[in-house]
Design an enzyme around this catalytic site. Structure first.
Site, PDB file in Angstrom:
ATOM      1  N   HIS A 119       0.815  -1.218   0.000  1.00  0.00           N
ATOM      2  CA  HIS A 119       0.000   0.000   0.000  1.00  0.00           C
ATOM      3  C   HIS A 119       0.849   1.268   0.000  1.00  0.00           C
ATOM      4  O   HIS A 119       1.903   1.336   0.626  1.00  0.00           O
ATOM      5  CB  HIS A 119      -0.945   0.006   1.202  1.00  0.00           C
ATOM      6  CG  HIS A 119      -0.229  -0.087   2.523  1.00  0.00           C
ATOM      7  ND1 HIS A 119       0.201   1.016   3.211  1.00  0.00           N
ATOM      8  CD2 HIS A 119       0.141  -1.164   3.264  1.00  0.00           C
ATOM      9  CE1 HIS A 119       0.792   0.638   4.331  1.00  0.00           C
ATOM     10  NE2 HIS A 119       0.772  -0.685   4.393  1.00  0.00           N
ATOM     11  N   ASP A 120       0.367   2.253  -0.726  1.00  0.00           N
ATOM     12  CA  ASP A 120       0.928   3.607  -0.733  1.00  0.00           C
ATOM     13  C   ASP A 120       2.325   3.698  -1.329  1.00  0.00           C
ATOM     14  O   ASP A 120       3.030   4.681  -1.105  1.00  0.00           O
ATOM     15  CB  ASP A 120       0.933   4.206   0.686  1.00  0.00           C
ATOM     16  CG  ASP A 120      -0.450   4.246   1.305  1.00  0.00           C
ATOM     17  OD1 ASP A 120      -1.283   5.019   0.805  1.00  0.00           O
ATOM     18  OD2 ASP A 120      -0.706   3.490   2.270  1.00  0.00           O
ATOM     19  N   GLY A 162       5.062  -1.049   2.593  1.00  0.00           N
ATOM     20  CA  GLY A 162       4.236   0.135   2.406  1.00  0.00           C
ATOM     21  C   GLY A 162       5.000   1.439   2.417  1.00  0.00           C
ATOM     22  O   GLY A 162       6.044   1.570   3.055  1.00  0.00           O
TER      23      GLY A 162
END
Length: 268
Positions: free
Chosen positions: A123-124, A141
């Protein structure tokens, strides 16, 4: 180009937006909010869900999972996204997760990237263009990866790490510090092992520019004074050298992680 081709065994949400020439193979699943650009191909058994956009000409191979809920216990269903650029190749069993409220609400992958089998982009994360992740690479992440970075097989990258453009990460490395642009990092808790000279020469960088970069590298990673002082000296001495200024700007912008350093003196 032709209308989308969808295999009878595939499941495609009624709200999915499919560009011309899209090919969706056997047993694929495409969610209601997915956007597939022109010429995208899902070979077979691939799953693309959530607020996910795939750029034109990208190919996704069997058992890849794109856009499912991130592996973050703080995720609470926020409408975060995955955006993948054009002409990428995403091989078997790759996982790419959307962003979170604790990050930028989006995971972005640039154009012309190759993500090999069993790799993971968390994520991200933000990956630039022409990035290569070999088999079993795991990027945690909130990481940022510049253009033309190459990862050898079975690498692991700690969350929030930055890796500068044109860097090379050796196979089986664990990277827990920022890697400068044009650098080469190797090992468990990776250290700098010099510059990615082979990659720079292959990409046609000017010989004199590489020579200046090597000189600046030796200055920045010498043992005299502090790192900040050495970076300031390099910035002044090589003020007309864009590659050196890339390295200076990268180090100056460091926030969340330390800078990856040579283990025993400089190499270059």
């Amino acid at each position: 180009m032709s209308a989308p081709s969808i295999h009878p065994t595939a499941i495609v949400g009624s709200g999915a937006r499919l560009g011309v020439g899209v090919r969706i193979g056997p047993f694929c699943i495409v969610g209601d909010e997915v956007v597939l650009g022109d010429g995208v191909e899902l070979v077979s058994h691939a799953v693309v869900e959530g607020l996910t956009e795939i750029g034109a000409g990208t190919r996704i191979f069997p058992f890849a999972s794109i856009g499912h809920q991130p592996q973050d216990l703080k995720y609470e269903g926020e409408p975060s996204r995955v955006v993948i650029g054009a002409r990428c190749v995403i091989r078997e069993a790759v996982t790419i997760n959307p962003g979170t409220r604790g990050g930028i609400m989006e995971t972005r992958i640039g154009d012309d990237c190759l993500i090999m089998a069993n790799a993971h982009v968390a994520h991200d994360c933000v990956l630039g263009n022409h990035v290569i992740l070999a088999n079993y690479v795991g990027v945690a992440g909130h990481c940022t990866v510049g253009d033309y970075v190459i990862f050898g097989g079975i690498c692991v990258v700690h969350q929030y790490v930055r890796i500068g453009s044109h860097a090379f990460i050796g196979a089986q490395s664990m990277v827990d510090a920022d890697v400068i642009p044009y650098g080469m990092a190797l090992g468990n808790r990776a250290n700098l092992a010099g510059l990615n000279l082979v990659g720079l020469k292959r990409r046609g960088f000017d010989r004199e520019a590489i020579h200046s970069l090597r000189a600046a590298y030796r200055m920045i990673f010498s043992t005299e004074g502090t790192l900040r002082e050495r970076v300031e000296d390099a910035a002044q001495l090589f003020e007309s050298e864009p590659m050196v200024q890339d390295v200076v700007a990268f180090i100056t912008a460091a926030k969340d992680r330390a800078i990856c350093m040579p283990r025993n003196g400089h190499h270059g």
